[in-house]
Structures are given as C-alpha cells and as structure tokens.
Design an enzyme around this catalytic site. Sequence first.
Site, short mmCIF file in Angstrom:
data_model
loop_
_atom_site.label_atom_id
_atom_site.label_comp_id
_atom_site.label_asym_id
_atom_site.label_seq_id
_atom_site.Cartn_x
_atom_site.Cartn_y
_atom_site.Cartn_z
N THR A 44 2.84 10.07 -34.33
CA THR A 44 3.50 10.57 -33.13
C THR A 44 4.76 9.76 -32.93
O THR A 44 4.78 8.56 -33.21
CB THR A 44 2.59 10.46 -31.89
OG1 THR A 44 3.38 10.61 -30.70
CG2 THR A 44 1.90 9.12 -31.83
N CYS A 47 9.41 14.95 -32.01
CA CYS A 47 8.02 15.04 -31.59
C CYS A 47 7.29 15.72 -32.73
O CYS A 47 7.77 16.73 -33.27
CB CYS A 47 7.87 15.84 -30.30
SG CYS A 47 6.15 16.16 -29.84
#
Length: 236
Positions: A83, A197
Amino acid sequence: MEMIGLIGGMSWESSAMYYRLLNEGVRARLGPSASARCLLWSFDFAEIKALQHRGAWSELTRLMIGAARHLENAGANHIVICTNTMHRMADEIQAAISIPLLHIADPTARNIGAMRLTRIGLLGTAFTMEQDFYKGRLQRQYGLDVIVPDDDDRKDVHRIIYDELVAGQIRTESRALYRDIIARLVARGAEGVILGCTEIMLLVGPEDSEVPLFDTTALHVEAAIEAAIGARPESL
C-alpha cells in the site's frame, strides 16, 4: 530465490494483485512451474481504516513494525508494504528491522526519471496526496515537481478508493470521474500521473490518460522480484 515478506490486507483487493503479479513475474523469468517464495502478513483493513481516519498514526506504526518483525523472524529477506499510504511510517519500520524495506516510491521515481519527465501528477488517498511523506520523497530524493488535484477532486479520489475500490466495486461513473481528474492534472502541466494507491489500477489504465500512468503496484512488484532473483530478463 530470496523470501519476500508482504505486509498486506490494506486492502486485500490490491494484496491479491501483488500476489498474482509476483507469481506471474517469477514464472516469466524462471519457467512455467516457478512461483514466488513469499510470506504474507494480512491485516483486517477495517481496523486499519478506522485508525487512519482517527489519525492514530502512532498505533498504526506500532502495528506495522510488529508485522515487519514477524515477517523478518519468519525468514523474509525483504519487506514490501502492499500500500502507498502506509509508507507514511516506512522510516520507522526500516529502523526497527535488519532487512531492507523496498519503498514503493523508489521504483516509481526511477521509471519516471527514465522517461525524463519532471512534472508529475499524484493520485492516492488524501493522506498520500496531502501529507509530505510520499510527495516529499519524490521531490527531495528525485527532484520531481509533484502536483495533486484540487480540494474537490482530492475528496472524490479518496472517497472512491475507500468506499468502492477497497470493496471490489468498479463503477463506470467513477472511471469517468478519474479520467476527468487526470485530464485536469494534464492541463496543469503534468507530464505523467502516478497511480499512488495500489487499488487505483483496478479502475483506470493507460487508455484513460493522454500521458503515461505509473502503476505503483506493478512497479513495486517488479522491484521485489529483482531483489529476490536478480535482474529482469531481456524480454521485459
């Protein structure tokens, strides 16, 4: 082949993509029966999301360091945080372990540099777009001029990530909105756009932009494979 330690579950939608791309990349290099040696520590993202939006970064740092240490103790040779947002505490994690943490921004920046681009748009969670830990690294270490969407567009990008993409929802209207946001970044001079992202690549791809899109998930995986088994083959 060295052991790759994955800190995932943030969300599992992108962690599943990491796992697939890792194995596809290893197979492409080492043969049809080869697969990646990896360990996965997977969080419950509902807990992580709640802590993020409460601003409980000290608690999140404690949890992330614990996960990294568990992976190191289990035999991982490298740590990959699956992430972008949780690279907010990358320095603290690296300081707490004795194996390398492969930072997601670094292969992204190297690929941008290879294309000789300097002004780059950044999409991601509000934390990634607004705080300094990510764009600051790109600016200070790689000399990039990083721009983010305006306030309303940032809210839409963030909302779609947390309300839709982490839940596996891919909506045509959200893709159209992201395309418009990308176009507005290009109009402001962005020569490329970072999909900062790891879920965004589920929604948009190269066909949605007139400038190059930099998929941080794919680039991070590529760096992890290179660390585990060496240089990429000539065909890639």
